[in-house]
Every structure is written in structure tokens, then in C-alpha cells.
Design an enzyme around this catalytic site. Structure first.
Site, PDB file in Angstrom:
ATOM      1  N   GLU A   1      89.251  64.281  16.676  1.00 21.62           N
ATOM      2  CA  GLU A   1      90.658  64.650  16.764  1.00 21.62           C
ATOM      3  C   GLU A   1      91.117  65.333  15.482  1.00 21.62           C
ATOM      4  O   GLU A   1      92.054  66.130  15.507  1.00 21.62           O
ATOM      5  CB  GLU A   1      91.508  63.405  17.046  1.00 21.62           C
ATOM      6  CG  GLU A   1      92.914  63.728  17.562  1.00 21.62           C
ATOM      7  CD  GLU A   1      93.629  62.518  18.120  1.00 21.62           C
ATOM      8  OE1 GLU A   1      93.583  62.313  19.351  1.00 21.62           O
ATOM      9  OE2 GLU A   1      94.229  61.764  17.320  1.00 21.62           O
TER      10      GLU A   1
ATOM     11  N   LYS B   1      98.383  66.299  28.610  1.00 21.76           N
ATOM     12  CA  LYS B   1      99.538  65.455  28.902  1.00 21.76           C
ATOM     13  C   LYS B   1     100.580  66.221  29.713  1.00 21.76           C
ATOM     14  O   LYS B   1     101.170  65.706  30.674  1.00 21.76           O
ATOM     15  CB  LYS B   1     100.181  64.966  27.593  1.00 21.76           C
ATOM     16  CG  LYS B   1      99.366  63.959  26.800  1.00 21.76           C
ATOM     17  CD  LYS B   1     100.151  63.558  25.561  1.00 21.76           C
ATOM     18  CE  LYS B   1      99.385  62.556  24.719  1.00 21.76           C
ATOM     19  NZ  LYS B   1     100.136  62.169  23.495  1.00 21.76           N
TER      20      LYS B   1
ATOM     21  N   LYS C   1     104.541  54.705  18.489  1.00 18.39           N
ATOM     22  CA  LYS C   1     105.501  55.192  17.494  1.00 18.39           C
ATOM     23  C   LYS C   1     106.796  55.642  18.164  1.00 18.39           C
ATOM     24  O   LYS C   1     107.892  55.286  17.731  1.00 18.39           O
ATOM     25  CB  LYS C   1     104.886  56.335  16.688  1.00 18.39           C
ATOM     26  CG  LYS C   1     105.827  56.901  15.627  1.00 18.39           C
ATOM     27  CD  LYS C   1     105.222  58.070  14.889  1.00 18.39           C
ATOM     28  CE  LYS C   1     104.145  57.660  13.919  1.00 18.39           C
ATOM     29  NZ  LYS C   1     103.710  58.787  13.048  1.00 18.39           N
TER      30      LYS C   1
ATOM     31  N   HIS D   1      66.941  51.665  22.617  1.00 18.47           N
ATOM     32  CA  HIS D   1      66.435  51.548  23.976  1.00 18.47           C
ATOM     33  C   HIS D   1      67.299  52.329  24.959  1.00 18.47           C
ATOM     34  O   HIS D   1      67.223  52.093  26.172  1.00 18.47           O
ATOM     35  CB  HIS D   1      66.361  50.074  24.372  1.00 18.47           C
ATOM     36  CG  HIS D   1      65.383  49.299  23.547  1.00 18.47           C
ATOM     37  ND1 HIS D   1      64.068  49.109  23.930  1.00 18.47           N
ATOM     38  CD2 HIS D   1      65.506  48.700  22.335  1.00 18.47           C
ATOM     39  CE1 HIS D   1      63.434  48.408  23.003  1.00 18.47           C
ATOM     40  NE2 HIS D   1      64.289  48.152  22.023  1.00 18.47           N
TER      41      HIS D   1
ATOM     42  N   GLY E   1      98.407  58.628  13.655  1.00 18.39           N
ATOM     43  CA  GLY E   1      97.946  57.543  14.517  1.00 18.39           C
ATOM     44  C   GLY E   1      96.550  57.065  14.209  1.00 18.39           C
ATOM     45  O   GLY E   1      96.288  55.859  14.133  1.00 18.39           O
ATOM     46  N   ARG E   2      95.621  57.992  14.005  1.00 14.99           N
ATOM     47  CA  ARG E   2      94.229  57.596  13.772  1.00 14.99           C
ATOM     48  C   ARG E   2      93.997  57.092  12.347  1.00 14.99           C
ATOM     49  O   ARG E   2      92.878  56.704  12.003  1.00 14.99           O
ATOM     50  CB  ARG E   2      93.293  58.748  14.109  1.00 14.99           C
ATOM     51  CG  ARG E   2      93.559  60.034  13.358  1.00 14.99           C
ATOM     52  CD  ARG E   2      92.762  61.201  13.969  1.00 14.99           C
ATOM     53  NE  ARG E   2      93.064  62.484  13.369  1.00 14.99           N
ATOM     54  CZ  ARG E   2      94.094  63.248  13.728  1.00 14.99           C
ATOM     55  NH1 ARG E   2      94.938  62.837  14.657  1.00 14.99           N
ATOM     56  NH2 ARG E   2      94.290  64.421  13.152  1.00 14.99           N
TER      57      ARG E   2
ATOM     58  N   GLU F   1     100.777  56.049  28.765  1.00 16.41           N
ATOM     59  CA  GLU F   1      99.838  54.972  29.071  1.00 16.41           C
ATOM     60  C   GLU F   1     100.333  53.635  28.529  1.00 16.41           C
ATOM     61  O   GLU F   1     100.321  52.610  29.219  1.00 16.41           O
ATOM     62  CB  GLU F   1      98.456  55.292  28.481  1.00 16.41           C
ATOM     63  CG  GLU F   1      97.804  56.542  29.033  1.00 16.41           C
ATOM     64  CD  GLU F   1      98.115  57.783  28.230  1.00 16.41           C
ATOM     65  OE1 GLU F   1      97.357  58.756  28.336  1.00 16.41           O
ATOM     66  OE2 GLU F   1      99.129  57.791  27.478  1.00 16.41           O
TER      67      GLU F   1
END
Length: 549
Positions: A354, A513, A207, A385, A268-269, A213
Site C-alpha cells: 500500500e 470502493k 478514523k 512444505h 492507518g498502516r 466494512e
């Protein structure tokens, strides 16, 4: 305190009911409440939810519904959909629902119609995808762009990659999709080894166009493109931006017509429905992307228009509140019995943790309640398993959501009936358990003598009464996937309302951050370089790292 604001009397009644149920097995509740299976099930937007295997009574559920009324949940649902600034700490509306509302209704925000804005940008994005699919838009050398590398992190990665994987049978012929998120350069390098510079489209999703990153990976991808035959002019044919920072995008070399935006009322999410979903549209095409939106919209309409006692997201949320706050269950497992949903647990980790991983209420006070649980999971039957041992016999209870489709996207022999048998068996085993006497009888029937059976039997005891939901759909399609994602979005919102927290900010990610920015210059700095002292442990670790680089 939050509990007092929502009605101390109701919380006291809930605790009394939980204490009454402590010695009442879930199976006993089915006997006491003759229509429990039917009454604790609900169907909406192509999904069927059975929540009857939770250790909650009809009386407890009614008290939770009263709690929701005390928390003004109906009014807050209206505020969500109407564009009120419910994200108070950031003074923002929360209108991801407008991104999938194609009904023609208007939702005004700061003088603009959010639905119209979403439609306009979605049409631009889908037209771009159509041009890629038809070959009207080609790479710099005239070859078709058949490969997408989506570069993002968090919501700009987890949602798109989850959906693209879930809709694998709907991929358009010849399309390939890759997703790069980790700043660990190996993630990008492993991807670049698999793609052709002439046929690859890079999507840079950030955005602000400043996410460390994402921009580190984007610049390295640009360097790779230029050093492998790409040109400065070709950047405009091979790089697309999903961002609101137009100036930074242009400085990177991406053309305005290849830049798609979204708004501060899209978290964002919650952004896969926006231009962040370009990688989805490029993978599965216009109609399937719109089908995804339609499924979510169907769940939105159910959520906003259905009474709480029949409302799937509300009921799922309230049962989760019971498990978290009355049963003191701190961990929740997402267990999709569909290989194509293997990224759903990771997606819901962010969506839930979050959103509701908060300890401060919207009024600024510390919460008196436990809030969001730890979310984890794995696709069945792989998880059986791996970690189901703890689910069945561990010292801590874990609540679970089992998710499956009646019909497979791709049938193969008797694979799917076996998968469904496991899907139904696991929640039954968690609920029913196996008492010591039964375990002993089974061992004696197998031929063990009494002493050996008595020794081994305790290890085969399952205490049962471990809560779970079962979510079913006819088939995993774009529509049912959209409804499933929206269901969890609304469940998370409802729980935030009950806990009195803001589900739509994420200040908790900022400190890490900030400190990483302070440490970064010291990774490669000489040991004698003057810097403010950090804590002794971090100083020692930095020394160890510098000595080996």
C-alpha cells in the site's frame, strides 16, 4: 525522469556493476571480499541483519549509497522526523514516530507538540486498559470484561492482530482477543459464537467512523448485543470507539470517555502505536505495550542518527532496490521462523504494497523505475512444505527475508534447535544451489546406474544465487518486536525516497470502493430496475447473482 533526477551516471554505473556480476556467483563474492560476512552485517536495537547472501558486491553497495545521497535521503529522514508535510498529495505530515517518542523532545505540527498530544491520548487509553484489568470498569451486569472483539480493517486490524499474536506469551491471565475485519458476515458470526455478551468489550476502530466494512460489522455487533440481553444503556459499558468523528461515535451510542482519537498525521498502516493499539494494551498490559513503543523508538533513534553505511533500515532498503531494479526481482517473501509471527507477512503486505505500490512520482510524472515488489510469506517451517519449491527451482527468482529468534519464547525439547537449523539451511541452499555434476554424483553414490542418474539428475539441480537476508534477535519480546516493525517501516520509506514516490498515500484503494458503492444497490434490485449500464461482463455477473438470491 526519476532515474535522471537521482543521477543518471550512478544508475549507469549500477547497471554496469550488475552486468559484471551476472557470471559471478555469490559464493565467489565471499572469496573476492574476504570480510564480506562481517562487512555485510549490521546490528541495531536488538536486531542482527546479515545481508551478505545477496548478489551484490561491495562496489555495488557503495554506488547505492551514492544514489541515496543524490536522492537527499539524509535530509528526507530529517523531514520525516521533524514533521514536515512529506505526504504531499494529502498535504500531511507523517509522524507515527512521534507516537513512540517518550524522550521529552518536542515535534511541532500546526502549533501543537505531536509528542505531547500522543502522550496525552496514550495515557487516557492506558488508564482505560488499567481499569479493565483491575476490575474498576465492569460490564453492564457487573461482570469483568475479559474478552475483546476488535472491529476494524486494514491498518485498524492487521497491525493489532499481528502484535497480539506475536506477544501471545505476554497475554494477561484470563484475557481473550478476537479480531473481525471482513465484511463477510461469517467472520463476525464465527466470532460472536465464541463470546459472552456480559463479558465482551467491542472496539470499533475507524478514523472516520464511516468505513463500510467496519461500520457494517459494528452495527451487526450492536444488534447482536441488544438482542442477547444487552441494553441501550449497556452499550456505553461494552463498546469503545477509536475514531476522530466524535459526532458519529455519539450517535452510535458510545460515550465520549470511551472514545480515543488520533490525528491525520497517523496513517492507518502506521497506527498500531496509537489508540488503534488499545486491543494490544488490553491483551498484554501497560508495560508490555510501552515496551513495544520503546523497541520501535530504539530503531527510530538508530535510523535518524546513524550514518547510512551502518544504518540497518537504509542498508536493507538499498539491497531491496538492487534486487528490484538491477536484478529485476518482482516478488519478495517474508519468512518468519517463529509461529507467533505468523501474521507478520500479511501485516507487511499492507505496509509495503500500500505504501510503495505506485507508478506515479511525487512530481506527477510516471516512474521510469519498477517500484514496490509483491510481498507474500508464511511462517517457517510450514512454508517449506508449501511454496519453497518455487523459491528453489522456479523460473523466477524471489528475494527473501528469513526472520528468527535465537531463543524461543517457549522452549519444548529440541524443537527450537531444529527450527533454527531450518532457518539457517534454507538461505544457504538458496545461495549455494546444487550443480548438475554434484546431483549426478549423489545419485551414483546412492546406487543408480549411469543412465538412470543422468536422467534424474537435472530434476535435482538448484541453480542457486537466489538472494536473501537473515534477521535475528535474541528472543521475540515487546521490545524486539517494536524494533522489527519500525525497521520495515523505515525500509519502506527509504525505498520510496529512492523511487521518488509518496509512500504515505493510498489512492489506489479508492476506485474499488467507489465502484462497489455503485454496484451495491443493484445486487438486490429487480432485473427490470433502471440503472446506468455497466460493462457486459459485470452486467452478466449481476444477472447470475440476482437469479440465485
Amino acid at each position: 525522469m526519476v532515474g535522471q533526477e537521482c543521477g543518471r551516471a550512478i544508475w549507469d554505473a549500477l547497471r554496469d556493476e550488475q552486468e559484471r556480476l551476472e557470471d559471478v556467483a555469490i559464493l565467489r563474492l565471499f572469496e573476492e571480499e574476504g570480510q564480506r560476512a562481517q562487512e555485510f552485517s549490521v546490528e541495531a536495537a536488538g536486531l542482527y541483519l546479515d545481508y551478505s547472501k545477496n548478489h551484490i558486491s561491495q562496489a555495488g553497495l557503495q554506488q547505492l549509497l551514492q544514489l541515496a545521497e543524490h536522492c537527499e535521503l539524509p535530509q528526507k529522514i530529517s523531514a520525516l522526523f521533524n514533521g514536515e508535510r512529506i505526504n504531499r498529495t494529502e498535504d500531511r505530515a507523517v509522524l507515527h514516530t512521534a507516537l513512540r517518542d517518550r524522550s521529552g523532545r518536542r515535534v511541532m505540527i500546526d502549533g501543537d507538540d505531536a509528542c505531547a498530544l500522543a502522550t496525552q491520548e496514550r495515557n487516557r487509553m492506558l488508564a482505560f486498559a488499567d481499569d479493565i484489568h483491575s476490575g474498576r470498569r465492569l460490564g453492564a451486569t457487573g461482570k469483568r470484561l475479559n474478552t475483546v472483539v476488535n472491529i476494524g480493517i486494514g491498518g485498524s486490524d492487521l497491525g493489532p492482530v499481528m502484535v497480539v499474536e506475536a506477544l501471545r506469551p505476554y497475554w494477561l491471565n484470563g484475557r481473550r482477543s478476537f479480531f473481525v475485519s471482513n465484511v463477510d458476515g461469517q467472520h463476525l458470526l464465527d466470532t460472536l459464537e465464541q463470546v459472552d455478551v456480559e463479558t465482551t468489550l467491542f472496539i470499533v476502530a475507524s478514523k472516520t467512523f464511516t468505513t463500510q466494512e467496519t461500520m457494517t460489522n459494528a452495527r451487526s455487533a450492536l444488534d447482536w448485543f441488544l438482542s442477547n440481553g444487552g441494553s441501550e444503556e449497556g452499550v456505553r459499558d461494552h463498546f469503545v470507539a477509536l475514531s476522530t468523528n466524535v459526532q458519529a461515535v455519539q450517535e452510535f451510542g458510545i460515550a465520549p470517555q470511551c472514545t480515543f482519537g488520533f490525528w491525520d498525521w497517523v496513517g492507518g498502516r502506521y497506527s498500531l502505536w496509537s489508540s488503534i493499539g488499545l486491543s494490544i494494551a488490553l491483551g498484554v498490559g501497560r508495560e508490555n505495550f510501552l515496551g513495544l513503543l520503546d523497541g520501535a523508538f530504539a530503531m527510530d533513534e538508530h535510523f535518524r542518527g546513524t550514518d547510512m553505511q551502518d544504518n540497518m533500515p537504509v542498508l536493507m532498503a538499498l539491497v531491496g532496490v538492487w534486487n528490484r531494479n538491477l536484478e529485476d526481482i518482482a516478488v519478495h517473501a517474508i519468512l518468519p521462523y517463529d509461529q507467533h509471527l505468523h501474521r507478520l507477512p500479511a501485516y507487511l503486505q499492507q505496509a509495503d504494497m500500500e505504501s510503495n505500490g505506485k507508478s506515479v512520482c511525487v512530481n506527477g510524472e510516471w516512474s521510469s523505475l519498477s517500484t514496490g515488489p509483491v510481498i507474500f510469506g508464511e511462517a517457517g517451517t510450514n512454508g517449506q512444505h508449501a511454496f519453497y519449491q518455487l523459491l528453489h527451482q522456479g523460473t523466477d527468482k524471489v528475494s527473501c527475508d528469513f526472520i528468527g529468534a535465537v531463543n524461543s519464547q517457549r522452549e519444548l525439547g529440541d524443537h527450537h534447535p531444529k527450527l533454527l537449523a531450518n532457518l539457517l539451511a534454507q538461505p544457504r541452499a538458496l545461495m549455494c544451489g546444487k550443480p548438475l555434476a554434484e546431483a549426478t554424483r549423489e545419485l551414483l553414490a546412492e546406487g543408480l546406474d549411469t543412465a538412470a542418474a543422468d536422467t534424474l539428475a537435472p530434476h535435482k539441480v538448484f541453480d542457486g544465487d537466489r538472494p536473501s537476508n537473515t534477521l535475528l534477535m535474541d528472543r521475540l519480546t515487546p521490545q524486539t518486536l517494536g524494533a522489527l516493525i519500525a525497521l520495515y517501516e523505515h525500509k519502506i520509506f527509504v525505498q520510496g525516497v529512492i523511487w521518488g514516490i509518496n509512500s504515505f498515500d493510498q489512492w489506489g484503494v479508492e476506485l474499488g470502493k467507489q465502484l462497489a458503492g455503485e454496484i451495491l444497490p443493484r445486487i438486490s434490485a429487480p432485473a427490470d430496475c433502471q440503472h446506468p449500464k455497466l460493462d457486459p461482463s459485470t452486467e452478466q455477473l449481476l444477472t447470475w447473482i440476482r437469479d440465485r438470491r
